[in-house]
Design an enzyme around this catalytic site. Structure first.
Site, PDB file in Angstrom:
ATOM      1  N   LYS A   1      -8.980  -3.560   1.237  1.00 36.09           N
ATOM      2  CA  LYS A   1      -8.006  -4.827   1.531  1.00 36.09           C
ATOM      3  C   LYS A   1      -7.786  -4.215   3.170  1.00 36.09           C
ATOM      4  O   LYS A   1      -7.849  -4.585   3.816  1.00 36.09           O
ATOM      5  CB  LYS A   1      -6.727  -3.837   0.766  1.00 36.09           C
ATOM      6  CG  LYS A   1      -5.568  -4.092   1.720  1.00 36.09           C
ATOM      7  CD  LYS A   1      -4.507  -3.813   1.033  1.00 36.09           C
ATOM      8  CE  LYS A   1      -3.411  -3.677   2.232  1.00 36.09           C
ATOM      9  NZ  LYS A   1      -3.451  -2.765   3.116  1.00 36.09           N
ATOM     10  N   ASN A   2      -8.203  -2.865   3.718  1.00 32.49           N
ATOM     11  CA  ASN A   2      -8.138  -1.959   5.026  1.00 32.49           C
ATOM     12  C   ASN A   2      -9.304  -2.800   5.695  1.00 32.49           C
ATOM     13  O   ASN A   2      -9.257  -3.193   6.937  1.00 32.49           O
ATOM     14  CB  ASN A   2      -8.590  -0.558   4.706  1.00 32.49           C
ATOM     15  CG  ASN A   2      -6.249  -0.421   4.341  1.00 32.49           C
ATOM     16  OD1 ASN A   2      -5.470  -0.976   3.799  1.00 32.49           O
ATOM     17  ND2 ASN A   2      -5.892   0.938   4.390  1.00 32.49           N
TER      18      ASN A   2
ATOM     19  N   ARG B   1       1.896  -5.377   7.872  1.00 30.42           N
ATOM     20  CA  ARG B   1       1.929  -4.626   8.961  1.00 30.42           C
ATOM     21  C   ARG B   1       0.184  -4.890   9.094  1.00 30.42           C
ATOM     22  O   ARG B   1       0.896  -4.327  10.237  1.00 30.42           O
ATOM     23  CB  ARG B   1       1.266  -3.460   7.757  1.00 30.42           C
ATOM     24  CG  ARG B   1       1.194  -1.480   8.911  1.00 30.42           C
ATOM     25  CD  ARG B   1       2.108  -1.234   9.126  1.00 30.42           C
ATOM     26  NE  ARG B   1       1.802  -0.477  10.562  1.00 30.42           N
ATOM     27  CZ  ARG B   1       2.669  -0.144  11.368  1.00 30.42           C
ATOM     28  NH1 ARG B   1       3.934  -0.449  11.557  1.00 30.42           N
ATOM     29  NH2 ARG B   1       2.462   0.944  11.905  1.00 30.42           N
TER      30      ARG B   1
ATOM     31  N   CYS C   1       9.894  -1.129   7.720  1.00 29.86           N
ATOM     32  CA  CYS C   1       8.968   0.472   7.625  1.00 29.86           C
ATOM     33  C   CYS C   1       8.546   1.614   6.828  1.00 29.86           C
ATOM     34  O   CYS C   1      10.107   2.235   5.674  1.00 29.86           O
ATOM     35  CB  CYS C   1       8.836   0.719   8.553  1.00 29.86           C
ATOM     36  SG  CYS C   1       7.045   1.658   8.699  1.00 29.86           S
TER      37      CYS C   1
ATOM     38  N   ARG D   1       6.015   3.720  11.796  1.00 33.97           N
ATOM     39  CA  ARG D   1       4.612   3.826  12.064  1.00 33.97           C
ATOM     40  C   ARG D   1       4.109   2.928  13.528  1.00 33.97           C
ATOM     41  O   ARG D   1       4.411   2.243  13.878  1.00 33.97           O
ATOM     42  CB  ARG D   1       4.098   3.298  11.306  1.00 33.97           C
ATOM     43  CG  ARG D   1       4.888   3.655   9.826  1.00 33.97           C
ATOM     44  CD  ARG D   1       4.353   3.111   8.254  1.00 33.97           C
ATOM     45  NE  ARG D   1       2.538   2.305   8.563  1.00 33.97           N
ATOM     46  CZ  ARG D   1       1.887   1.897   7.997  1.00 33.97           C
ATOM     47  NH1 ARG D   1       2.407   1.203   6.724  1.00 33.97           N
ATOM     48  NH2 ARG D   1       0.207   1.853   8.017  1.00 33.97           N
TER      49      ARG D   1
ATOM     50  N   ILE E   1       3.343   1.994  17.217  1.00 34.14           N
ATOM     51  CA  ILE E   1       1.987   1.360  17.579  1.00 34.14           C
ATOM     52  C   ILE E   1       1.407   1.688  18.803  1.00 34.14           C
ATOM     53  O   ILE E   1       0.642   0.708  19.887  1.00 34.14           O
ATOM     54  CB  ILE E   1       1.926  -0.188  17.347  1.00 34.14           C
ATOM     55  CG1 ILE E   1       2.966  -0.970  17.797  1.00 34.14           C
ATOM     56  CG2 ILE E   1       1.564  -0.394  15.735  1.00 34.14           C
ATOM     57  CD1 ILE E   1       2.648  -2.561  17.684  1.00 34.14           C
TER      58      ILE E   1
ATOM     59  N   GLN F   1      -0.724   3.853  20.846  1.00 31.81           N
ATOM     60  CA  GLN F   1      -2.127   4.149  20.380  1.00 31.81           C
ATOM     61  C   GLN F   1      -2.254   2.360  20.858  1.00 31.81           C
ATOM     62  O   GLN F   1      -3.619   2.371  21.605  1.00 31.81           O
ATOM     63  CB  GLN F   1      -2.566   5.175  19.865  1.00 31.81           C
ATOM     64  CG  GLN F   1      -1.754   6.867  19.831  1.00 31.81           C
ATOM     65  CD  GLN F   1      -1.954   7.253  20.958  1.00 31.81           C
ATOM     66  OE1 GLN F   1      -2.540   6.779  21.559  1.00 31.81           O
ATOM     67  NE2 GLN F   1      -0.936   7.580  21.810  1.00 31.81           N
TER      68      GLN F   1
ATOM     69  N   ASP G   1      -3.197   7.334   1.263  1.00 27.95           N
ATOM     70  CA  ASP G   1      -3.297   6.619   0.027  1.00 27.95           C
ATOM     71  C   ASP G   1      -3.237   6.833  -1.197  1.00 27.95           C
ATOM     72  O   ASP G   1      -3.141   6.111  -2.457  1.00 27.95           O
ATOM     73  CB  ASP G   1      -4.469   5.206   0.478  1.00 27.95           C
ATOM     74  CG  ASP G   1      -3.642   4.795   1.621  1.00 27.95           C
ATOM     75  OD1 ASP G   1      -2.328   5.196   2.263  1.00 27.95           O
ATOM     76  OD2 ASP G   1      -4.510   3.734   1.825  1.00 27.95           O
TER      77      ASP G   1
ATOM     78  N   ILE H   1      -0.022  12.619   7.232  1.00 24.41           N
ATOM     79  CA  ILE H   1      -0.172  11.041   7.678  1.00 24.41           C
ATOM     80  C   ILE H   1       0.766  10.772   8.330  1.00 24.41           C
ATOM     81  O   ILE H   1       1.885  10.323   9.054  1.00 24.41           O
ATOM     82  CB  ILE H   1      -1.515  10.713   7.081  1.00 24.41           C
ATOM     83  CG1 ILE H   1      -2.373  11.237   6.812  1.00 24.41           C
ATOM     84  CG2 ILE H   1      -1.467   9.060   8.035  1.00 24.41           C
ATOM     85  CD1 ILE H   1      -3.242  11.585   8.180  1.00 24.41           C
TER      86      ILE H   1
ATOM     87  N   ARG I   1      -0.029  -6.437  -2.955  1.00 20.47           N
ATOM     88  CA  ARG I   1      -0.533  -6.810  -1.279  1.00 20.47           C
ATOM     89  C   ARG I   1      -1.741  -6.014  -1.949  1.00 20.47           C
ATOM     90  O   ARG I   1      -2.645  -6.015  -0.673  1.00 20.47           O
ATOM     91  CB  ARG I   1       0.522  -6.223  -0.716  1.00 20.47           C
ATOM     92  CG  ARG I   1       2.100  -7.376  -0.970  1.00 20.47           C
ATOM     93  CD  ARG I   1       2.587  -6.405   0.632  1.00 20.47           C
ATOM     94  NE  ARG I   1       1.662  -6.029   1.914  1.00 20.47           N
ATOM     95  CZ  ARG I   1       1.506  -4.252   2.135  1.00 20.47           C
ATOM     96  NH1 ARG I   1       2.138  -3.770   1.395  1.00 20.47           N
ATOM     97  NH2 ARG I   1       0.689  -4.002   3.072  1.00 20.47           N
TER      98      ARG I   1
HETATM   99  C1  UD1 Z   1      -4.152   2.702   7.606  1.00 18.79           C
HETATM  100  C2  UD1 Z   1      -4.701   2.108   6.405  1.00 18.79           C
HETATM  101  C3  UD1 Z   1      -3.223   2.873   6.060  1.00 18.79           C
HETATM  102  C4  UD1 Z   1      -3.597   3.943   5.313  1.00 18.79           C
HETATM  103  C5  UD1 Z   1      -3.663   4.908   6.739  1.00 18.79           C
HETATM  104  C6  UD1 Z   1      -3.960   6.109   6.686  1.00 18.79           C
HETATM  105  C7  UD1 Z   1      -4.669  -0.174   6.867  1.00 18.79           C
HETATM  106  C8  UD1 Z   1      -4.263  -1.943   7.432  1.00 18.79           C
HETATM  107  N1  UD1 Z   1      -3.884   0.326   6.463  1.00 18.79           N
HETATM  108  O1  UD1 Z   1      -2.885   2.281   8.295  1.00 18.79           O
HETATM  109  O2  UD1 Z   1      -3.978   2.153   4.488  1.00 18.79           O
HETATM  110  O3  UD1 Z   1      -3.254   4.520   5.227  1.00 18.79           O
HETATM  111  O4  UD1 Z   1      -4.215   4.035   7.882  1.00 18.79           O
HETATM  112  O5  UD1 Z   1      -5.433   6.291   6.916  1.00 18.79           O
HETATM  113  O6  UD1 Z   1      -6.533   0.035   7.364  1.00 18.79           O
HETATM  114  N2  UD1 Z   1       0.329   6.681  14.872  1.00 18.79           N
HETATM  115  C9  UD1 Z   1       1.238   6.399  15.961  1.00 18.79           C
HETATM  116  N3  UD1 Z   1       0.303   5.812  16.685  1.00 18.79           N
HETATM  117  C10 UD1 Z   1      -0.301   5.068  16.381  1.00 18.79           C
HETATM  118  C11 UD1 Z   1      -0.913   4.721  15.386  1.00 18.79           C
HETATM  119  C12 UD1 Z   1      -0.714   5.468  14.739  1.00 18.79           C
HETATM  120  O7  UD1 Z   1       1.523   7.920  16.216  1.00 18.79           O
HETATM  121  O8  UD1 Z   1      -0.170   4.169  17.755  1.00 18.79           O
HETATM  122  C13 UD1 Z   1      -0.138   7.426  14.196  1.00 18.79           C
HETATM  123  C14 UD1 Z   1       1.051   7.138  12.266  1.00 18.79           C
HETATM  124  O9  UD1 Z   1       2.441   6.963  12.613  1.00 18.79           O
HETATM  125  C15 UD1 Z   1       0.237   7.869  11.057  1.00 18.79           C
HETATM  126  C16 UD1 Z   1      -0.973   8.078  12.034  1.00 18.79           C
HETATM  127  O10 UD1 Z   1      -1.454   7.660  13.341  1.00 18.79           O
HETATM  128  O11 UD1 Z   1       1.030   9.412  11.268  1.00 18.79           O
HETATM  129  C17 UD1 Z   1      -2.499   7.614  11.392  1.00 18.79           C
HETATM  130  O12 UD1 Z   1      -1.630   5.914  11.401  1.00 18.79           O
HETATM  131  P1  UD1 Z   1      -3.238   4.776  11.033  1.00 18.79           P
HETATM  132  O13 UD1 Z   1      -3.850   5.234  10.950  1.00 18.79           O
HETATM  133  O14 UD1 Z   1      -2.600   3.957  12.676  1.00 18.79           O
HETATM  134  O15 UD1 Z   1      -2.818   4.174  10.005  1.00 18.79           O
HETATM  135  P2  UD1 Z   1      -2.646   2.794  10.117  1.00 18.79           P
HETATM  136  O16 UD1 Z   1      -4.170   1.789  11.258  1.00 18.79           O
HETATM  137  O17 UD1 Z   1      -1.273   1.839  10.203  1.00 18.79           O
END
Ligand code: UD1
Length: 429
Positions: free
Chosen positions: A22-23, A92, A116, A121, A123, A125, A305, A327, A397
């Site tokens: 999925k991811n 998401r 959420c 969560r 974005i 970065q 996950d 996480i 999903r």
């Molecule tokens: C992806 C996966 C999700 C998995 C997660 C962690 C997808 C669609 N989803 O989610 O299933 O649980 O990785 O392995 O691939 N963060 C920030 N700023 C940012 C981005 C992230 O602070 O701009 C933080 C998040 O809040 C979280 C951590 O970084 O604490 C990791 O998040 P991230 O790896 O980005 O997760 P997703 O890509 O949302």
């Protein structure tokens, strides 16, 4: 609306098939926007996130077919149509439309997902990366507006190791002028899969799967054929389920190194795990399960996950296990539901102490997000009596054909219509 009903207490045996990741899927599909001829992606899971993305690509003018798990995307007539609302709010991962549309059109408007489930969560970065490449990014009424005269390669250090930000920056950078270097990049297998597709399209990417990724921008990208990797989280869910109530279960279509952290944990708990080229066999011979401590970490650490389903397994182990979530802030929400089934779990901040073994009792429970749903399915399979799980749209999903697959290994599980229509919005991982 439907609910999943499980009559617990049956031993599971047989072979279960894992689908495409999925991811990966949710990033590979938007990546096709960047090509100038059709892209074919094979082995996609038939899940609602994939169907929603398919519709989103059609909304922006793409010609898309999805049959027998193969999607053909013709991106030639796509336009940078704003997507502030509607379907983008349902998943998401619609954030990948930002990187892909910015890369191709140098502009995009993409709505942020609504509520959420797992705490904040951000974005930031992703946005930091887009800005470094030369985009102007604003947030107006819940939608992100991106615009660039041209994208130029840059050196980007991620303050947080993020799967989403790493992939999104890759998507935006492959057509940028010059070299982009992503430092402190995430190393998940899904990132390698996306890089493989992009390379097949003609992109120049080195280092995917390590913490430094180098991308040399190219003028254009063409279509190609790509076969997605198996879903390690789906595979891991079945491994846990088999450890909880299986006798001999073979999980087919899995890359064993992708689930190494889980394999090690299950062995530590006394479960027999046999690994083959693309299969894993879980054998339970009546040996009691031992307690284990887990801490979620970025790949190759233990995946967040799989934390919810593994916590259910720990309720069946002898002793007190410590689960630490590093996480996501709110990833213990499902614990309330497990307590209603008799689990003895104390949550303090980012840690949970799980006492076992406990005899779980069937209950009516609600899945608040995808992996919470997976945990409740494992709990229902273990529990005495008939468990009813609502919030099935979250499970849909991420797990394709779950009910049929589980019936195939002997689980008594079926879907029923719920009596009351509840308004639920599926947002999450
Ligand atoms: C992806 C996966 C999700 C998995 C997660 C962690 C997808 C669609 N989803 O989610 O299933 O649980 O990785 O392995 O691939 N963060 C920030 N700023 C940012 C981005 C992230 O602070 O701009 C933080 C998040 O809040 C979280 C951590 O970084 O604490 C990791 O998040 P991230 O790896 O980005 O997760 P997703 O890509 O949302």
């Amino acid at each position: 609306m439907e609910k999943i009903v499980i009559e617990g207490g049956n031993r599971l045996n047989g072979t279960i098939q894992v689908g495409g990741a999925k991811n990966s899927a949710v990033a590979l599909i938007p990546a096709a926007i960047l090509a100038d001829s059709p892209v074919t992606i094979e082995q996609l899971p038939d899940i609602s996130d994939v169907r929603n993305l398919c519709e989103l690509l059609k909304e922006i003018g793409g010609k898309v077919t999805f049959e027998n798990n193969t999607m053909v995307i013709d991106p030639r007539e796509m336009i940078p149509m704003p997507l502030p609302n509607g379907r983008v709010k349902k998943l998401r991962a619609s954030y990948y439309l930002m990187g892909a549309m910015l890369g191709r059109f140098k502009k995009a408007v993409v709505g942020l997902p609504g509520g959420c489930n797992l705490g904040p969560r951000p974005i930031d970065q992703h946005i930091k990366g887009f800005e470094a490449l030369g985009a102007k990014v604003t947030n107006e009424q819940g939608a992100i507006y991106l615009q660039a005269d041209e994208l130029r390669g840059a050196r980007i250090y991620l303050d947080v190791v993020s799967v989403g930000a790493t992939i999104n920056i890759m998507l935006a950078a492959v057509l940028a002028k010059g070299r982009t270097i992503i430092e402190n990049a995430a190393k998940e297998p899904e990132i390698i899969d996306v890089a493989t597709l992009l390379s097949g399209m003609g992109a120049k990417i080195k280092g995917a799967g390590t913490d430094v990724i180098r991308i040399d921008g190219v003028e254009s990208l063409h279509g190609c054929r790509h076969c997605i990797i198996p879903d390690r989280i789906e595979a891991g869910t079945y491994m846990i389920l088999a450890a909880a109530c299986g006798e001999r279960v073979l999980i087919d279509n899995v890359i064993p190194p992708h689930v190494e952290s889980l394999t090690a944990k299950l062995r530590e708990m006394g479960v027999k795990v046999h690994t083959y080229d693309d299969q894993i066999e879980i054998v339970r011979d009546g040996t009691p399960l031992k307690k284990a401590d887990i801490k979620t970490l970025v790949y190759p650490g233990f995946p967040t996950d799989l934390q919810p389903p593994l916590t259910v397994l720990l309720t069946q182990a002898h002793g007190a296990s410590l689960v630490t979530e590093t996480i996501f802030d709110h990833r213990f929400k499902y614990v309330d539901e497990l307590r209603r089934m008799g689990a003895e779990i104390k949550v303090e901040g980012r840690s949970a102490i799980v006492e076992g073994p406990t005899r779980l009792q069937a209950a009516k429970v609600n899945a608040t997000d995808l992996r919470a749903g997976a945990a409740l399915v494992v709990a229902g399979a273990v529990a005495n009596g008939i468990t009813e799980i609502t919030g099935v749209e979250h499970i849909d999903r991420g797990y394709s054909g779950l009910v049929d697959k589980l019936r195939g290994i002997g689980m008594k599980i079926w879907r029923e219509k719920t009596e009351t229509e509840e308004e639920t919005t599926a947002v999450g991982r």
